[in-house]
Write a protein that holds these residues in place. Structure first.
Motif, PDB file in Angstrom:
ATOM      1  N   ILE A 123      -4.522 -13.835 -13.558  1.00  0.00           N
ATOM      2  CA  ILE A 123      -4.497 -13.696 -12.092  1.00  0.00           C
ATOM      3  C   ILE A 123      -5.607 -14.166 -11.467  1.00  0.00           C
ATOM      4  CG2 ILE A 123      -3.284 -11.528 -12.049  1.00  0.00           C
ATOM      5  CD1 ILE A 123      -5.828 -10.161 -12.589  1.00  0.00           C
ATOM      6  N   GLN A 127      -6.502 -17.145  -5.186  1.00  0.00           N
ATOM      7  CA  GLN A 127      -5.261 -17.958  -5.043  1.00  0.00           C
ATOM      8  C   GLN A 127      -4.211 -17.097  -4.292  1.00  0.00           C
ATOM      9  OE1 GLN A 127      -3.597 -19.722  -8.472  1.00  0.00           O
ATOM     10  NE2 GLN A 127      -4.074 -21.703  -7.541  1.00  0.00           N
ATOM     11  N   LEU A 128      -4.148 -15.717  -4.737  1.00  0.00           N
ATOM     12  CA  LEU A 128      -3.145 -14.713  -4.322  1.00  0.00           C
ATOM     13  C   LEU A 128      -3.409 -14.798  -2.884  1.00  0.00           C
ATOM     14  CD1 LEU A 128      -3.046 -12.118  -7.460  1.00  0.00           C
ATOM     15  CD2 LEU A 128      -1.277 -13.695  -6.675  1.00  0.00           C
ATOM     16  N   LYS A 131      -2.296 -17.382  -0.644  1.00  0.00           N
ATOM     17  CA  LYS A 131      -0.795 -17.289  -0.734  1.00  0.00           C
ATOM     18  C   LYS A 131      -0.372 -16.662   0.399  1.00  0.00           C
ATOM     19  CE  LYS A 131       0.199 -19.447  -5.129  1.00  0.00           C
ATOM     20  NZ  LYS A 131       0.872 -19.043  -6.454  1.00  0.00           N
ATOM     21  N   GLU A 132      -0.695 -15.358   0.332  1.00  0.00           N
ATOM     22  CA  GLU A 132      -0.554 -14.430   1.538  1.00  0.00           C
ATOM     23  C   GLU A 132      -0.929 -14.703   2.555  1.00  0.00           C
ATOM     24  OE1 GLU A 132      -1.296  -9.613   2.332  1.00  0.00           O
ATOM     25  OE2 GLU A 132      -0.839 -10.321   0.447  1.00  0.00           O
ATOM     26  N   MET A 353      -4.369  -6.991  -4.052  1.00  0.00           N
ATOM     27  CA  MET A 353      -3.102  -7.886  -4.474  1.00  0.00           C
ATOM     28  C   MET A 353      -3.416  -7.990  -5.922  1.00  0.00           C
ATOM     29  SD  MET A 353      -3.663 -11.004  -1.926  1.00  0.00           S
ATOM     30  CE  MET A 353      -4.121 -10.911  -0.199  1.00  0.00           C
ATOM     31  N   VAL A 357      -0.501  -6.509  -8.450  1.00  0.00           N
ATOM     32  CA  VAL A 357       0.394  -7.116  -9.541  1.00  0.00           C
ATOM     33  C   VAL A 357       0.364  -6.572 -10.972  1.00  0.00           C
ATOM     34  CG1 VAL A 357       0.014  -9.439 -10.999  1.00  0.00           C
ATOM     35  CG2 VAL A 357       0.177  -9.346  -8.628  1.00  0.00           C
TER      36      VAL A 357
END
Length: 454
Positions: A123, A127-128, A131-132, A353, A357
């Motif tokens: 994770i 980066q998460l 993207k969101e 986030m 996950v």
């Protein structure tokens, strides 16, 4: 399940809270005895003081009986080594937070690293988040957007304005007025979340969750006159890793990106990594700097500094100058509520986030009958969930009309994806093997599709 969490920081804290709420047995490892005392005061967990990559520490944490070992310390290398040793010592699954771009940017090297370390999941919070943010900027009418069934189906959250034609309208009236194939499946009003029926009347200030195919959502929002054009000129405050990942995505899509960063060395690094962007050395907390750099001409403003309070205040300033889309990174829950009072409805939280996950991963590992969990999102500011299940042949309620299923309270089937077809379900629709079923629930958790049945 037995879960070990190495690293009690911002990420570790939210993981402990959410995983203990899920009913798991948690052991926390950290080198700082003070923060471990805080953890035991707040949560029903066992703590071990030590290095998460040390043999004795791992054995004291009973790693040989761990179902999942999660490493979220501030060091990528320590996280990787800890996961490697935990796996060798008996942990069934390992999850590492790896943030450094050099480890993430090369797909071949990344896959080699993951394989050699036998990592179950990697994770990267920045980066998460990037993207969101990128998805929101592609669809700026929404304050949040979630994707299902490989983007064949979406759920968007919008804030109902006082001048909206939906203000005061019941859902039955809404269905009669608009021909688009969509469903209002969840509404947050104040601190209360509703799974609404046809008689539910919408009010200004409601946060509404809509499910539909991407094309149907676009058509509906266009009819409602709230469809905003995609942001093209974007200003980012703060040259963080998130800003780097987001800028790469935006530039590759043809957007104009301007980054304002007050650390000169970081500006030099970003200029080298992102030559197509404009990097400004300056203090974006200074309103004059923002105005001089063209805030008023921007389609979107995103505040990504390390300080939640600064992000809220500067985002509020941008919003007051009618920037079309303003997004603020806020990690602390209490400050997210403050941001709403400042009129900021689009908040991104990287730590949330990561928690989503990992919670999804943990639930998916548990024994299920008749379905497989594919996706899980915490929605409506964490007060409800949207879960995607893939239906297996053994599901006990296939080919049964939905009107004949007795669903639990505060539960709704928000969509069915059959092959390439997105279905907004009616009472006569049925669930078939291999369908992807989207379920929205408030005030409860689900491990299996059968959990929706009384």
């Amino acid at each position: 399940m037995n879960i070990i969490i190495s690293g009690y920081g911002k990420i570790g804290d939210i993981l402990i809270r959410n995983l203990t709420e899920e009913g798991h047995n948690i052991v926390v490892i950290d080198k700082d005895s003070y923060v471990l005392t805080q953890a035991t005061n707040l949560y029903d967990v066992m703590c071990v003081c030590g290095n998460g990559a040390d043999y004795d520490t791992l054995m004291n944490a009973n790693v040989k009986n761990a179902d999942i070992y999660i490493a979220v310390t501030g060091s990528d290398e320590l996280n990787m080594l800890g996961c490697f040793l935990a796996r060798k010592l008996g942990a069934k699954h390992t999850i590492a937070r790896i943030r450094t771009p050099e480890y993430n940017d090369n797909n071949e090297g990344f896959n080699f690293l993951k394989q050699q370390l036998d990592l179950s999941l990697v994770i990267n919070p920045e980066q998460l988040a990037a993207k969101e943010l990128f998805n929101i900027l592609k669809f700026p009418s929404a304050v949040n957007i979630e994707h299902f069934a490989r983007r064949k189906f979406e759920m968007v959250e919008i804030i109902l304005k006082s001048d909206s034609v939906l203000n005061g309208m019941s859902l039955i009236e809404l269905r009669k007025k608009f021909s688009e194939n969509f469903l209002v499946c969840v509404v947050r009003r104040g601190d209360t979340v509703y799974i609404p029926d046809g008689n539910f009347r919408l009010q200004a200030g409601d946060k509404i969750g809509l499910t539909a195919s991407p094309a149907e959502i676009q058509k509906l929002l266009k009819k409602l006159s709230i469809l905003k054009k995609k942001a093209r000129n974007i200003m980012i405050l703060g040259g963080s890793r998130t800003a780097y990942y987001l800028s790469r995505l935006l530039i590759s899509s043809g957007n104009n990106v301007k980054i304002i960063e007050k650390d000169k060395k970081r500006c030099e690094v970003l200029s080298s990594l992102l030559p197509e962007s404009t990097v400004i050395f300056g203090d974006g907390a200074n309103q004059e700097v923002l105005m001089e750099e063209g805030l008023l001409s921007m389609d979107a403003f995103i505040s990504l500094t390390d300080m939640d309070e600064e992000n809220i205040l500067i985002s509020s300033f941008a919003s007051s100058h009618n920037v079309s889309k303003v997004i603020s990174k806020v990690n602390r829950t209490a400050l997210s509520n403050l941001a709403e009072k400042f009129g900021l409805d689009c908040i991104v939280s990287p730590k949330k986030m990561i928690s989503d996950v990992i919670v999804r991963y943990a639930r998916a590992l548990q024994n299920t009958e008749g379905s497989k969990m594919e996706t899980l999102y915490k929605i409506m500011d964490g007060k409800a969930e949207a879960v995607e299940f893939v239906v297996e042949d053994s599901f006990n309620h296939v080919n049964v009309p939905l009107k004949d299923l007795s669903l639990k309270p505060d539960t709704i089937i928000g969509g069915i994806i059959r092959g390439r077809k997105a279905i907004i379900p009616s009472g006569n629709d049925v669930i078939m093997p291999n369908d992807r079923v989207i379920v929205i629930v408030a005030g409860q958790n689900m491990d299996d599709l059968s959990d929706i049945i009384k």
